[in-house]
Design a protein around this motif. Structure first.
Motif, PDB file in Angstrom:
ATOM      1  N   THR A  56      -0.778  -7.768   4.788  1.00  0.00           N
ATOM      2  CA  THR A  56       0.065  -6.602   5.052  1.00  0.00           C
ATOM      3  C   THR A  56       1.448  -7.029   5.518  1.00  0.00           C
ATOM      4  N   GLN A  57       1.519  -8.039   6.408  1.00  0.00           N
ATOM      5  CA  GLN A  57       2.824  -8.547   6.843  1.00  0.00           C
ATOM      6  C   GLN A  57       3.629  -9.072   5.667  1.00  0.00           C
ATOM      7  N   LEU A  58       2.973  -9.817   4.781  1.00  0.00           N
ATOM      8  CA  LEU A  58       3.655 -10.335   3.597  1.00  0.00           C
ATOM      9  C   LEU A  58       4.197  -9.201   2.738  1.00  0.00           C
ATOM     10  N   ARG A  59       3.390  -8.183   2.522  1.00  0.00           N
ATOM     11  CA  ARG A  59       3.825  -7.076   1.668  1.00  0.00           C
ATOM     12  C   ARG A  59       4.980  -6.304   2.307  1.00  0.00           C
ATOM     13  N   LEU A  60       4.923  -6.092   3.615  1.00  0.00           N
ATOM     14  CA  LEU A  60       6.036  -5.422   4.295  1.00  0.00           C
ATOM     15  C   LEU A  60       7.303  -6.272   4.258  1.00  0.00           C
ATOM     16  N   HIS A  61       7.140  -7.567   4.452  1.00  0.00           N
ATOM     17  CA  HIS A  61       8.254  -8.504   4.360  1.00  0.00           C
ATOM     18  C   HIS A  61       8.921  -8.390   2.985  1.00  0.00           C
TER      19      HIS A  61
ATOM     20  N   ASP B 181       3.283   5.416   4.562  1.00  0.00           N
ATOM     21  CA  ASP B 181       2.533   5.526   5.820  1.00  0.00           C
ATOM     22  C   ASP B 181       2.513   4.192   6.565  1.00  0.00           C
ATOM     23  N   VAL B 182       2.224   3.097   5.863  1.00  0.00           N
ATOM     24  CA  VAL B 182       2.195   1.777   6.505  1.00  0.00           C
ATOM     25  C   VAL B 182       3.586   1.388   6.985  1.00  0.00           C
ATOM     26  N   PHE B 183       4.592   1.658   6.175  1.00  0.00           N
ATOM     27  CA  PHE B 183       5.972   1.308   6.522  1.00  0.00           C
ATOM     28  C   PHE B 183       6.418   2.069   7.773  1.00  0.00           C
ATOM     29  N   ARG B 184       6.087   3.363   7.842  1.00  0.00           N
ATOM     30  CA  ARG B 184       6.490   4.165   8.996  1.00  0.00           C
ATOM     31  C   ARG B 184       5.824   3.646  10.268  1.00  0.00           C
ATOM     32  N   ARG B 185       4.548   3.277  10.179  1.00  0.00           N
ATOM     33  CA  ARG B 185       3.857   2.764  11.362  1.00  0.00           C
ATOM     34  C   ARG B 185       4.429   1.421  11.808  1.00  0.00           C
ATOM     35  N   ALA B 186       4.915   0.621  10.862  1.00  0.00           N
ATOM     36  CA  ALA B 186       5.464  -0.696  11.203  1.00  0.00           C
ATOM     37  C   ALA B 186       6.872  -0.609  11.760  1.00  0.00           C
TER      38      ALA B 186
END
Length: 246
Positions: free
Chosen positions: A197-202, A231-236
């Motif tokens: 998940t960190q890789l994908r957000l990066h 949703d994942v981006f907003r939470r991060a």
């Protein structure tokens, strides 16, 4: 990362960086805060990679070899602090949350680094005070050392949308999913899903900096739908990808 330059004093300045611009590996005897007033910056060290969008800053401790790269048209703001000034008591790189006040303090402090007025000293005092209470944000992509993890992480870096299970990836690198689960915890300090998940957000931040549409970013980073990505981006990051683009 090979050390190539020693710049004793960490500079305090603001400078524009075109998309793709790089600052080669170097180290300082001072601490440094790296902030992107616009665009996205990546900072690489031997320990891993950090991403600095406009609501994050990177703390670089004295002596840390690091390199910068701009993604999208960026505005680099650097604040150098003597090694004795460590308001966060941090001895390793970290991602810091940047709220509206801290952002304006960084912008103002880097605007005229030659200014030696009493007003600037007071500005610096407030900046240090705000840094001391700046929240840590766990957005770090650590680099593996185990050869099997190095191979696995390289596969996913090449294609963040690769959705194979850990067992399937393990067959390609010659390790069981049980062994890899243990290695992710011991070598990287996080689970396989957390690292991916960190890789994908990066990767998503870098694509957004290049003005790639949100739906395409979601697809290229491996999310099943744009809404799942949002949703994942907003939470991060505390805001949506669309807000980030604006």
């Amino acid at each position: 990362m090979s050390e190539t330059r020693h710049v004793a004093i960490a500079p305090t300045r603001a400078q524009p960086l075109p998309a793709g611009a790089r600052i080669t590996p170097h180290r300082h005897d001072d601490h440094q805060i790296v902030y992107a007033g616009r665009g996205v910056l990546t900072i690489d060290t031997d320990a891993g990679s950090w991403v600095a969008p406009t609501n994050r800053a990177i703390w670089i401790p004295a002596g840390t070899v690091h390199a910068h790269r701009a993604h999208g048209r960026s505005e680099l703001h650097l604040v150098g602090l003597p090694a004795r000034d460590n308001p966060l008591a941090l001895d390793r790189p970290a991602v810091l949350g940047v709220g509206p006040l801290l952002r304006e303090l960084i912008l103002a402090y880097t605007r005229d680094p030659q200014d030696a007025s009493p007003e600037r000293e007071r500005l610096r005092a407030v900046l240090l005070d705000q840094l001391s209470v700046s929240p840590r944000r766990p957005f770090h992509l650590p680099h593996p050392t185990d050869a099997r993890l190095v191979a696995l992480c390289a596969i996913l870096r090449a294609d963040p949308a690769d959705g194979r299970t850990l067992a399937a990836l393990g067959r390609e690198v010659g390790a069981s999913d049980r062994t890899l689960t243990r290695l992710f915890a011991s070598d990287l300090g996080m689970s396989f899903p957390q690292w991916r998940t960190q890789l994908r957000l990066h990767h998503a931040l870098l694509l957004l900096a290049d003005d790639v549409p949100v739906t395409a970013v979601a697809r290229r980073c491996g999310w099943a739908s744009a809404s799942a990505f949002i949703d994942v981006f907003r939470r991060a990051f505390g805001h949506t990808p669309g807000t980030h683009l604006r």
